[in-house]
Design a protein around this motif. Structure first.
Motif, PDB file in Angstrom:
ATOM      1  N   ASP A 119       4.938  10.095 -10.297  1.00 54.71           N
ATOM      2  CA  ASP A 119       5.178  11.248 -10.297  1.00 54.71           C
ATOM      3  C   ASP A 119       3.946  11.439  -8.968  1.00 54.71           C
ATOM      4  OD1 ASP A 119       4.347  14.075 -10.579  1.00 54.71           O
ATOM      5  OD2 ASP A 119       3.720  13.879 -12.109  1.00 54.71           O
ATOM      6  N   VAL A 120       3.430  12.061  -8.134  1.00 60.16           N
ATOM      7  CA  VAL A 120       2.512  12.028  -7.274  1.00 60.16           C
ATOM      8  C   VAL A 120       1.381  11.417  -7.012  1.00 60.16           C
ATOM      9  CG1 VAL A 120       1.385  13.274  -5.274  1.00 60.16           C
ATOM     10  CG2 VAL A 120       3.484  14.937  -6.953  1.00 60.16           C
ATOM     11  N   TYR A 121       1.539  10.022  -5.884  1.00 55.89           N
ATOM     12  CA  TYR A 121       0.859  10.172  -5.857  1.00 55.89           C
ATOM     13  C   TYR A 121       0.367   8.995  -7.798  1.00 55.89           C
ATOM     14  CZ  TYR A 121      -0.427  12.054  -2.007  1.00 55.89           C
ATOM     15  OH  TYR A 121      -0.831  13.149  -1.068  1.00 55.89           O
ATOM     16  N   GLU A 122       1.415   8.687  -8.606  1.00 59.19           N
ATOM     17  CA  GLU A 122       1.498   8.181  -9.306  1.00 59.19           C
ATOM     18  C   GLU A 122       1.904   6.983  -9.626  1.00 59.19           C
ATOM     19  OE1 GLU A 122       0.946  10.321 -12.843  1.00 59.19           O
ATOM     20  OE2 GLU A 122       0.866   9.754 -14.125  1.00 59.19           O
ATOM     21  N   GLY A 155       0.779  -1.288   0.161  1.00 61.13           N
ATOM     22  CA  GLY A 155       0.342  -0.080   0.026  1.00 61.13           C
ATOM     23  C   GLY A 155       0.740   1.175  -0.118  1.00 61.13           C
ATOM     24  N   ASN A 156       2.076   0.939   0.597  1.00 64.41           N
ATOM     25  CA  ASN A 156       3.438   2.968   0.675  1.00 64.41           C
ATOM     26  C   ASN A 156       3.402   2.744  -0.262  1.00 64.41           C
ATOM     27  OD1 ASN A 156       5.144   2.727   3.022  1.00 64.41           O
ATOM     28  ND2 ASN A 156       4.321   4.418   1.979  1.00 64.41           N
ATOM     29  N   LEU A 157       3.893   1.293  -1.419  1.00 63.56           N
ATOM     30  CA  LEU A 157       4.841   2.070  -2.503  1.00 63.56           C
ATOM     31  C   LEU A 157       3.412   2.233  -3.498  1.00 63.56           C
ATOM     32  CD1 LEU A 157       6.630  -0.818  -2.446  1.00 63.56           C
ATOM     33  CD2 LEU A 157       7.715   1.531  -1.623  1.00 63.56           C
ATOM     34  N   ALA A 158       2.268   1.814  -3.131  1.00 66.39           N
ATOM     35  CA  ALA A 158       1.417   1.912  -4.749  1.00 66.39           C
ATOM     36  C   ALA A 158       0.570   3.153  -4.378  1.00 66.39           C
ATOM     37  CB  ALA A 158       0.078   0.802  -4.359  1.00 66.39           C
TER      38      ALA A 158
END
Lengths: 305, 162
Positions: free
Chosen positions: A172-175, A131-134
């Protein structure tokens, strides 16, 4: 996976509390079941693992999925295992399990050190590596560690399994490079050699907060020379950033404070640094230079012992 | 709007009582504990895992109940401040909070007690720095923390002397 669908959403009148929009919940019976549900609802589903990144996003209505597919209880996604020269960590392995694992302490000390900085005990008891990485917060610790350690991210869909280099995974941010029908099933990290050294630092306003600036370094020092050097910065840019070009003057060389100064000067040209709520780009630039110099000094001193 | 299709049946054990209820999928464990079960010692502050006021124990581990869905508590064991208080396990901690004026408005206090109890259960001699570090996930906007650290340190020393 999810955040390319995250939308800024205005608040309707009367909607002045922090609750997620209505969604359905399904507890996956297996990875295959989860993958099928994901495929059937590909535009409108989110995977729920530990929920420590996802639920804040839902509570703030930054994302509005119609279905949550819970994969956190799937035992097959959990565990830390040595496989030859790699450590394989299941996607739903919780931070607390990383923190307590003797395999991690022994083979991946950088991860061990980083986990202590992730939020607080109550969060680490639920939050997962996958979850942290995704969810890929650019100020998060483990994405940077995976970049520094040259990890591979295992992504599974109904079409099969593919491996993506951590250094290519964050976009990118959250991507990330994850597709909407994929599950982050595992992370594979090369075990460290006897020449390996690490450094981890971060600057926060409060213990456990997301970093304002942080650095995770993996280095190999042979006969006093830096053979490999992988410093990954987090909190500075849109994703964890690995410095490469600036390191050329010190690669294969002995530690020298003058050379480090030279690298530190070119670092700020190589790494794009953004302002954030709590710190200006100028202040962050200062921290980047300071942390890099301190980390290399620390690694040099350890390697001389 | 809530669709009736988006609710689920759960069986949850809270403070050793088994509850069977129908919950909305989007309902947090914190809201379930407060509104459905009526146990209001669990407080809801920020609802995104920052303030720590909603801390409860799930299967013996501290968690943020605002970041757990009620439906995820299905089949699990939950302990709230009410249950932990009733067990008598934190009588000394509660007394020390009282003596040291470690509570002012009281909003953070239940979760502060649960978190401090967790630290003292796992570590015998935490020093002030360690206490501060462990409690850093729980905001208190009244006391300035000094009195809270005093209280926890006092209990750590008392328990060490027994």
């Amino acid at each position: 996976m999810l955040l390319h669908r995250i939308q800024e959403r205005g608040r309707a009148p009367g909607e002045n509390f922090v609750k997620p929009v209505d969604f359905a919940y399904k507890k996956a019976r297996s990875i295959d079941h989860a993958l099928r549900l994901l495929k059937e609802n590909v535009d409108d589903a989110a995977l729920l693992s530990g929920g420590q990144s996802l639920l804040p996003i839902l509570n703030m209505r930054l994302a509005t999925p119609a279905l949550l597919i819970d994969i956190s209880h799937l035992e097959v996604l959990r565990g830390i295992e040595r496989q030859g020269k790699f450590i394989r960590i299941g996607g739903a392995t919780r931070h607390v399990e990383l923190q307590r694992s003797p395999v991690i302490t022994h083979h991946l000390p950088l991860i061990s050190r980083a986990v202590d900085h992730i939020a607080h005990a109550a969060i680490r008891n639920r939050g997962t590596l996958g979850g942290n990485l995704a969810l890929a917060d650019p100020a998060s610790e483990l994405p940077a560690c995976c970049v520094a350690l040259d990890a591979k991210i295992e992504l599974t869909s109904e079409a099969g399994v593919r491996q993506v280099e951590a250094r290519e995974f964050f976009i990118d941010v959250y991507e990330t490079a994850m597709k909407a029908d994929e599950i982050l099933t595992a992370v594979t990290i090369p075990t460290t050699t006897s020449n390996a050294y690490f450094s981890f630092r971060e600057f926060v306003r409060r213990q456990g907060d997301f970093a304002i600036v942080g650095i995770a370094v993996h280095a190999e020092v042979v006969d006093g020379r830096f053979e490999t050097l992988a410093p990954a910065f987090f909190g500075v840019s849109k994703k964890p950033v690995l410095a490469v070009r600036s390191l050329i003057p010190i690669l294969g060389e002995r530690f020298s404070p003058e050379r480090i100064d030279e690298v530190v000067k070119s670092l700020q040209n190589e790494i794009e640094i953004f302002d954030s709520l709590h710190a200006s780009a100028g202040f962050k630039r200062h921290l980047v230079k300071h942390f890099f110099a301190e980390s290399l000094k620390e690694i040099h001193e350890f390697s001389e012992q | 709007m809530n669709s009736p299709n988006n609710s689920c049946d759960v069986v949850v054990d809270i403070n050793d009582i088994t509850y069977r209820r129908r919950v909305l999928a989007r309902e947090s464990l914190a809201d379930f504990i407060r509104h459905t079960i009526g146990l209001t010692g669990t407080h809801v502050g920020c609802e995104h895992g920052i303030c720590g006021a909603c801390t409860v124990k799930m299967n013996g581990m501290i968690v943020r109940s605002c970041l757990v869905l009620a439906v995820q508590a299905d089949g699990q064991q939950i302990k709230t401040i009410e249950g932990i208080k009733a067990s008598g396990e934190i009588d000394d901690l509660r007394a020390a909070f009282h003596e040291n004026n470690a509570a002012q408005c009281g909003f953070c206090t239940p979760a502060m007690l649960i978190t401090a109890a967790e630290l003292l259960q796992n570590e015998k001699n935490p020093d002030r720095q360690r206490i501060r570090q462990f409690l850093s996930g729980n905001y208190c906007r009244c006391t300035g923390y000094q009195a809270i650290v005093d209280a926890v340190e006092q209990v750590a020393l008392e328990r060490g002397n027994v």
